[in-house]
Design a protein around this motif. Structure first.
Motif, mmCIF file in Angstrom:
data_model
loop_
_atom_site.group_PDB
_atom_site.id
_atom_site.type_symbol
_atom_site.label_atom_id
_atom_site.label_comp_id
_atom_site.label_asym_id
_atom_site.label_seq_id
_atom_site.Cartn_x
_atom_site.Cartn_y
_atom_site.Cartn_z
ATOM 1 N N CYS A 30 -19.497 -47.357 -13.065
ATOM 2 C CA CYS A 30 -18.822 -48.661 -13.015
ATOM 3 C C CYS A 30 -18.277 -48.947 -11.618
ATOM 4 C CB CYS A 30 -17.642 -48.685 -13.981
ATOM 5 S SG CYS A 30 -18.090 -48.375 -15.689
ATOM 6 N N ALA A 31 -18.300 -50.222 -11.231
ATOM 7 C CA ALA A 31 -17.666 -50.650 -9.979
ATOM 8 C C ALA A 31 -16.150 -50.490 -10.106
ATOM 9 C CB ALA A 31 -18.019 -52.098 -9.697
ATOM 10 N N PHE A 47 -21.258 -52.103 -4.343
ATOM 11 C CA PHE A 47 -22.264 -52.325 -5.398
ATOM 12 C C PHE A 47 -23.610 -51.727 -4.961
ATOM 13 C CE2 PHE A 47 -20.409 -56.601 -7.191
ATOM 14 C CZ PHE A 47 -19.270 -55.932 -7.599
ATOM 15 N N HIS A 48 -23.954 -51.972 -3.698
ATOM 16 C CA HIS A 48 -25.247 -51.514 -3.194
ATOM 17 C C HIS A 48 -25.348 -49.997 -3.275
ATOM 18 C CE1 HIS A 48 -28.211 -50.337 -0.082
ATOM 19 N NE2 HIS A 48 -28.905 -51.264 -0.693
ATOM 20 N N ARG A 49 -24.256 -49.336 -2.912
ATOM 21 C CA ARG A 49 -24.265 -47.879 -2.990
ATOM 22 C C ARG A 49 -24.515 -47.404 -4.430
ATOM 23 N NH1 ARG A 49 -20.665 -42.687 -1.359
ATOM 24 N NH2 ARG A 49 -21.751 -41.484 -2.915
ATOM 25 N N ALA A 68 -22.623 -50.758 -13.991
ATOM 26 C CA ALA A 68 -21.848 -51.933 -14.391
ATOM 27 C C ALA A 68 -21.183 -52.429 -13.118
ATOM 28 C CB ALA A 68 -20.810 -51.558 -15.436
ATOM 29 N N LEU A 69 -21.396 -53.705 -12.783
ATOM 30 C CA LEU A 69 -20.839 -54.267 -11.557
ATOM 31 C C LEU A 69 -19.902 -55.421 -11.898
ATOM 32 C CD1 LEU A 69 -24.125 -54.427 -9.422
ATOM 33 C CD2 LEU A 69 -22.461 -52.555 -9.546
ATOM 34 N N GLY A 70 -18.829 -55.540 -11.126
ATOM 35 C CA GLY A 70 -17.879 -56.630 -11.353
ATOM 36 C C GLY A 70 -16.651 -56.394 -10.513
ATOM 37 N N LEU A 71 -15.697 -57.334 -10.613
ATOM 38 C CA LEU A 71 -14.479 -57.207 -9.804
ATOM 39 C C LEU A 71 -13.370 -56.562 -10.615
ATOM 40 C CD1 LEU A 71 -14.059 -60.456 -7.691
ATOM 41 C CD2 LEU A 71 -14.335 -58.102 -6.857
ATOM 42 N N HIS A 72 -13.088 -55.306 -10.294
ATOM 43 C CA HIS A 72 -11.967 -54.564 -10.873
ATOM 44 C C HIS A 72 -10.663 -55.264 -10.450
ATOM 45 C CE1 HIS A 72 -9.194 -51.183 -11.370
ATOM 46 N NE2 HIS A 72 -10.126 -50.544 -12.049
#
Ligand SMILES: [Zn+2]
Length: 251
Positions: A30-31, A47-49, A68-72
Motif C-alpha cells: 500500500c502507498a 507510487f512508481h517505486r 494499492a495506490l492513493g493519498l494516505h
C-alpha cells in the motif's frame, strides 16, 4: 496465503523470501508516507517505486506483489489534486487492485475532503479501497470514517483496516471487509485468534502491515499456526488467510 496489507518499500529483499518460504504467495503493498510527501512529484515517485522496483524484488523471491495506490492522510502533498486526477489512469494497471491506503488520521477538513474525493472515484469506477484507521483517538476517528464511507461509497468495495476490540462492534454489522493487522505492540497472533473466535471468519482478512515500525513479515503464517492450535477448521483458516482477500481483490 495472502498478506493483505504490507509496505514493501520499507523492507529488505530477504523478507520476501522468508514470506514465500512460510507459504505467503501473494501480498498487497500500500502507498503511505515513507518520505516528507511535500509535492505530488514525490508521491508519484513513491507510487512508481511500488509498481516497479518492489514488485520486481518480491517476484524474484516467489512473492506475487499487487499494489494499492492513493493519498494516505499523512501524505497529502501541496498540489495533491494531481494525484487525485491520476488515480483513474493508474487503475488501468493490472497490478493496482485498490485505492489505498487512504482514510483519516486527525479528521482535519483537508483530510476529510481528500478522503471523500478518493472514495467517490472508487465508487464511480467500482474500484476497491483500503481504509486506514489511526492508533491515536481510534474509536472516535473510526466513527467519522465509517459515516463518511457510508455516505460516499458502496461498503462492499471497502476494507476497513487495523481493526481491534475497541472498534469491531461499530463495524461488524455493515458490509465492509475488515482487516486485522497482526503486529508487535498492536495485536499479537493470539489476540487475532481471540477476535476471530468471537466474531467468526467470514468478514476478516489478515495482514502484517510490515513497515519501518516494529512489525513481523511472518504475522499471517504465525496467526494461521495459532488458529490451528486453537482447533479452527481448515476452511475457516483459509477464509481469513487467503479466500476472503482473493475474492475481495479478485486475485
Ligand atoms: Zn499500512
Amino acid at each position: 496465503m495472502i498478506d493483505a496489507h504490507i509496505h514493501a518499500d520499507t523492507r529488505p529483499y530477504e523478507d520476501f523470501e522468508k514470506m514465500a518460504i512460510s507459504g505467503i504467495d501473494k501480498a498487497i503493498t500500500c502507498a503511505h508516507d515513507p518520505l516528507r510527501m511535500t509535492t505530488s512529484e514525490v508521491v508519484l515517485d513513491h507510487f512508481h517505486r511500488l509498481v516497479s522496483n518492489d514488485v520486481k524484488r518480491a517476484n524474484e523471491n516467489g512473492l506475487k506483489l499487487y499494489v494499492a495506490l492513493g493519498l494516505h492522510p499523512r501524505s497529502i502533498s501541496k498540489n495533491h489534486e494531481i494525484i487525485i486526477q491520476a488515480l483513474p489512469n493508474l487503475l488501468q494497471n493490472n497490478l493496482m487492485v485498490a485505492i489505498g491506503e487512504i482514510g483519516l488520521e486527525k479528521t482535519s477538513s483537508q483530510e476529510i475532503n481528500v478522503f471523500i474525493e478518493q472514495l467517490k472515484i472508487a465508487d464511480d469506477l467500482k474500484a476497491k479501497v483500503i481504509v486506514h484507521t489511526p492508533r491515536t483517538n481510534k474509536k472516535e476517528v473510526t466513527k467519522t470514517t465509517k459515516k463518511i464511507i457510508l455516505e460516499n461509497i458502496n461498503p462492499k468495495l471497502v476494507i476497513i483496516d487495523h481493526i481491534d476490540f475497541d472498534i469491531v462492534d461499530d463495524l461488524i454489522d455493515q458490509d465492509f471487509t475488515l482487516g486485522i493487522t497482526v503486529q508487535p505492540l498492536k495485536m499479537a497472533p493470539q489476540d487475532a485468534v481471540n477476535l476471530l473466535k468471537e466474531y467468526g471468519t467470514d468478514k476478516f482478512v489478515l495482514n502484517s502491515d510490515i513497515s519501518s515500525s516494529p512489525s513481523d513479515p511472518l504475522s499471517v503464517p504465525k496467526t494461521v499456526h495459532q488458529m490451528r492450535l486453537a482447533d479452527f477448521k481448515e476452511k475457516d483458516i483459509a477464509k481469513v488467510s487467503e479466500k476472503n482477500a482473493s475474492a475481495f481483490f479478485n486475485i
